[in-house]
Design a protein around this motif. Sequence first.
Motif, PDB file in Angstrom:
ATOM      1  N   ARG A 225       6.709  -4.566   1.821  1.00 56.48           N
ATOM      2  CA  ARG A 225       8.586  -4.857   2.213  1.00 56.48           C
ATOM      3  C   ARG A 225       8.400  -6.716   2.197  1.00 56.48           C
ATOM      4  O   ARG A 225       8.928  -7.132   2.037  1.00 56.48           O
ATOM      5  CB  ARG A 225       8.616  -3.728   3.027  1.00 56.48           C
ATOM      6  CG  ARG A 225      10.608  -3.935   3.580  1.00 56.48           C
ATOM      7  CD  ARG A 225      10.091  -3.384   4.517  1.00 56.48           C
ATOM      8  NE  ARG A 225       9.457  -3.738   5.614  1.00 56.48           N
ATOM      9  CZ  ARG A 225       9.753  -4.484   6.263  1.00 56.48           C
ATOM     10  NH1 ARG A 225      10.446  -4.994   6.959  1.00 56.48           N
ATOM     11  NH2 ARG A 225       8.136  -4.713   7.772  1.00 56.48           N
TER      12      ARG A 225
ATOM     13  N   ASP B 128       7.509  -8.623  -0.436  1.00 55.62           N
ATOM     14  CA  ASP B 128       8.727  -9.145  -1.142  1.00 55.62           C
ATOM     15  C   ASP B 128       9.637 -10.020  -0.435  1.00 55.62           C
ATOM     16  O   ASP B 128      10.623 -10.334  -0.796  1.00 55.62           O
ATOM     17  CB  ASP B 128       9.483  -7.615  -1.616  1.00 55.62           C
ATOM     18  CG  ASP B 128      10.831  -7.268  -1.942  1.00 55.62           C
ATOM     19  OD1 ASP B 128      10.763  -7.592  -3.395  1.00 55.62           O
ATOM     20  OD2 ASP B 128      11.804  -6.824  -1.954  1.00 55.62           O
ATOM     21  N   GLU B 129       9.725  -9.705   0.344  1.00 57.43           N
ATOM     22  CA  GLU B 129      10.573 -10.497   1.509  1.00 57.43           C
ATOM     23  C   GLU B 129      10.470 -12.041   1.908  1.00 57.43           C
ATOM     24  O   GLU B 129      11.040 -12.970   1.667  1.00 57.43           O
ATOM     25  CB  GLU B 129      10.700 -10.158   2.723  1.00 57.43           C
ATOM     26  CG  GLU B 129      12.010  -8.900   3.715  1.00 57.43           C
ATOM     27  CD  GLU B 129      11.933  -8.647   4.398  1.00 57.43           C
ATOM     28  OE1 GLU B 129      11.897  -6.891   4.819  1.00 57.43           O
ATOM     29  OE2 GLU B 129      10.790  -9.226   5.584  1.00 57.43           O
TER      30      GLU B 129
ATOM     31  N   ARG C 257       8.539  -5.493  -6.044  1.00 61.57           N
ATOM     32  CA  ARG C 257       8.185  -4.299  -5.391  1.00 61.57           C
ATOM     33  C   ARG C 257       8.217  -2.694  -5.961  1.00 61.57           C
ATOM     34  O   ARG C 257      10.019  -2.442  -6.169  1.00 61.57           O
ATOM     35  CB  ARG C 257       8.408  -4.431  -4.228  1.00 61.57           C
ATOM     36  CG  ARG C 257       8.818  -3.412  -2.990  1.00 61.57           C
ATOM     37  CD  ARG C 257       9.427  -3.468  -2.480  1.00 61.57           C
ATOM     38  NE  ARG C 257       9.073  -2.670  -1.186  1.00 61.57           N
ATOM     39  CZ  ARG C 257       9.671  -1.985   0.401  1.00 61.57           C
ATOM     40  NH1 ARG C 257      11.222  -2.101  -0.054  1.00 61.57           N
ATOM     41  NH2 ARG C 257       9.721  -0.998   1.042  1.00 61.57           N
TER      42      ARG C 257
ATOM     43  N   ASN D 286       7.691   1.866  -2.461  1.00 61.17           N
ATOM     44  CA  ASN D 286       6.716   1.232  -2.153  1.00 61.17           C
ATOM     45  C   ASN D 286       5.428   2.121  -3.197  1.00 61.17           C
ATOM     46  O   ASN D 286       3.834   2.400  -2.900  1.00 61.17           O
ATOM     47  CB  ASN D 286       6.058   1.181  -0.643  1.00 61.17           C
ATOM     48  CG  ASN D 286       5.990  -0.017  -0.549  1.00 61.17           C
ATOM     49  OD1 ASN D 286       6.854  -1.057  -0.717  1.00 61.17           O
ATOM     50  ND2 ASN D 286       5.459   0.268   1.325  1.00 61.17           N
TER      51      ASN D 286
END
Length: 196
Positions: A52, A55-56, A92, A96
């Motif tokens: 996560r 990916d951000e 991603r 996950n």
Amino acid sequence: MNENLKQQFMNKILEKIKTCMECSLCEGRCKPVLGEGNLNSELVFIGEAPGRKEDEVGRPFVGSAGQLLDRLLFGIGLSRKAVYISNVVKCRPPDNRRPTIEEMEACTPFLEEQLEIIKPKIIVAMGNSAISFFSKKFGFKVIGMWRIHGKIFQVEAPWGKVILFATFHPAAALYNKDLEKILEDDFKKLSTLLKS
Ligand code: SF4
């Protein structure tokens, strides 16, 4: 190839993955994650996929697993700036989950391009997805991470002889102190290998 040229080639791969729609992982991604580090390093670490946080921000291993990786590197006198870090897939997977075989097959040409640019002498495959990709690529059998972690495989890459070193993915050790200790021991073996 000098570092500037290597960086230019990496930038071209980054541009390709930003618009890549070769598998369904493109649907949920915020930022694809190419990898980062020293393009002249002889040592490359390959994980599974962005999580996560990655990916951000579009960078590899920036969450809790990344902090553990930093500690493991520090423990053997290295920093992430000294090595190169990337993943088998660049976008991603939802929740996950592990990338599927089809997603890995769609994405690994990018990883192969990266490795051709860096030409590492040692590749550390962290976790099942990474070791399964490399075992298929180099044509050897693996029988589960518990049996092969801390072991080396001598393989012939297009740029020369490479040592493949297998260990667990740091994310697997986040809530498991025993596994963290095993990872530390594997990194000590890696350190010995680097000095030899
Ligand atoms: S995971 Fe890889 S193949 Fe799939 S969309 Fe992202 S960059 Fe393309």
